[in-house]
Design an enzyme around this catalytic site. Sequence first.
Site, PDB file in Angstrom:
ATOM      1  N   TYR A 249      78.939  30.750  12.575  1.00 18.37           N
ATOM      2  CA  TYR A 249      79.836  30.139  13.544  1.00 18.37           C
ATOM      3  C   TYR A 249      81.277  30.499  13.212  1.00 18.37           C
ATOM      4  O   TYR A 249      81.629  30.661  12.039  1.00 18.37           O
ATOM      5  CB  TYR A 249      79.754  28.609  13.479  1.00 18.37           C
ATOM      6  CG  TYR A 249      78.529  27.992  14.071  1.00 18.37           C
ATOM      7  CD1 TYR A 249      78.519  27.527  15.381  1.00 18.37           C
ATOM      8  CD2 TYR A 249      77.377  27.830  13.306  1.00 18.37           C
ATOM      9  CE1 TYR A 249      77.395  26.927  15.914  1.00 18.37           C
ATOM     10  CE2 TYR A 249      76.237  27.234  13.839  1.00 18.37           C
ATOM     11  CZ  TYR A 249      76.255  26.784  15.143  1.00 18.37           C
ATOM     12  OH  TYR A 249      75.146  26.195  15.666  1.00 18.37           O
TER      13      TYR A 249
ATOM     14  N   ARG B 200      68.220  26.247   9.700  1.00 18.43           N
ATOM     15  CA  ARG B 200      68.116  25.722  11.067  1.00 18.43           C
ATOM     16  C   ARG B 200      67.435  26.750  11.968  1.00 18.43           C
ATOM     17  O   ARG B 200      67.792  27.925  11.943  1.00 18.43           O
ATOM     18  CB  ARG B 200      69.508  25.454  11.659  1.00 18.43           C
ATOM     19  CG  ARG B 200      70.347  24.339  11.100  1.00 18.43           C
ATOM     20  CD  ARG B 200      69.788  22.937  11.186  1.00 18.43           C
ATOM     21  NE  ARG B 200      68.928  22.585  12.325  1.00 18.43           N
ATOM     22  CZ  ARG B 200      69.335  22.281  13.557  1.00 18.43           C
ATOM     23  NH1 ARG B 200      70.612  22.273  13.844  1.00 18.43           N
ATOM     24  NH2 ARG B 200      68.475  21.967  14.493  1.00 18.43           N
TER      25      ARG B 200
ATOM     26  N   HIS C 225      69.482  27.988  17.722  1.00 17.21           N
ATOM     27  CA  HIS C 225      69.696  27.002  18.784  1.00 17.21           C
ATOM     28  C   HIS C 225      71.053  27.210  19.431  1.00 17.21           C
ATOM     29  O   HIS C 225      71.952  27.808  18.848  1.00 17.21           O
ATOM     30  CB  HIS C 225      69.600  25.574  18.238  1.00 17.21           C
ATOM     31  CG  HIS C 225      70.597  25.286  17.161  1.00 17.21           C
ATOM     32  ND1 HIS C 225      70.359  25.565  15.835  1.00 17.21           N
ATOM     33  CD2 HIS C 225      71.857  24.784  17.205  1.00 17.21           C
ATOM     34  CE1 HIS C 225      71.414  25.237  15.118  1.00 17.21           C
ATOM     35  NE2 HIS C 225      72.354  24.758  15.924  1.00 17.21           N
TER      36      HIS C 225
END
Lengths: 183, 263
Positions: free
Chosen positions: B129, B178, B181
């Site tokens: 990110y 994770r 998504h």
Amino acid sequence: MSTPDRPTPGQTIGPFFGYALPYEGDADLVPPGSAGSIRLHGRVYDGAGNPIPDALLEIWQTDADGDIPQAEGSLHRDGWTFTGWGRADTDLNGHYTFSTVLPGAAKDGAAPFFALTVFARGLLDKLHTRIYLPGHPANAGDPLLVSLSEDERATLVATADATGLRFDVHLQGDRETTFLTYG
Amino acid sequence: MTAPTTKQSVETQADLSAEIAELEKLSIEADAEGQNVRQPLLDYPPYRSSILRHPTKDPRHADPETIELWAPCFGNSDVDPLEADLTIAGSNEPIGERITVSGRVTDGEGRPVRNQLVEIWQANSAGRYIHKREQHPAPLDPNFTGVGRCLTDSEGRYRFQTIKPGPYPWGNHINAWRPAHIHFSLFGRAFTQRLITQMYFPSDPLFALDPIYQSITSQKDRDALVARYDHDLSTPEYSMGYNWDIVLTGPSRTWTEPEEGDL
């Protein structure tokens, strides 16, 4: 009548919303310091009493006359249009600040409040609550407030300070905020 | 509910998976006994950051008041249609698998949520990110910010052009990853319907291992967060298509048919 569809479940906002959801002017429903403006601010705490630096709060409110705003323009504020909605992320001290006006009563005799949603890393779904105005005469007859214990009620009423209102959110602990379901 | 463990950093996926399995079992039993199990659970210790951040008291019931039955209004002055294309933010194309993500936003009765704001954010194709607290040493992509917005159309449809995000490690326990998504933020027809959630991709092998996804203890509800590969949404010689529909429930004001000129 068919069975209502199941709601899509929520998931945590996570740690990385900070570059995506906040935007310039997000928390300024009215320009800070403009006539009639107040500061609505406070801190968000976890169950150990530590401030939460990665929470996101949104308010939605009537205007000063009690009307429900239906004007666009929250994402690019022009400084003149009151949209009734704002967004504030917490800083490293867990502190948030909105610049807004006191909401008016939507109906005669109703207690005005800010509708508040809370999101945070570590919080798996949104939380809803209300911020009521301190000392407002209609609070005494508000159906929600009268249904609560004194301690619970105290968590939903802001405190007046020099620039407006202070409202802390406690996700957990002795002073846990009373959160709401609309069922 | 199990008590939060005090172990730190030596926790393995096997430890977490055992906790996840136990909580799912308890949840299925509670559901069978007629308890209305919240989806997701807020008190879900396998997601370690939730331990001090979930309310311990049941929420109080409120009859929604006027303001709560309406939603904030967004329009063309808020969102540029170009914001729905996450692949054009830089001077070159971002690296990754081009995808189209589209679907419908409806209320519990299947009625469209029209002209309403949808916001998304996501990692790049390497699982990174653009965020100052991001620690994962995967490459940033100068041509990808991973942020998009759009308004739903008159049928409640949204559509984004982006690239498929990568999975990433997140430190909840040793070797915690994770599933890929996209974060979604949605407004319904009433403020009671406000939703922030995550969309996942089909058949991700990380589903069973992920405490955030598994905090939804009902398989049927978990499945609702997984997009469906939609060949008709794929663009020939260009991008893969995924369909994901969203249902926002919660009390709202009386629904009215759109008037002429609303559409």
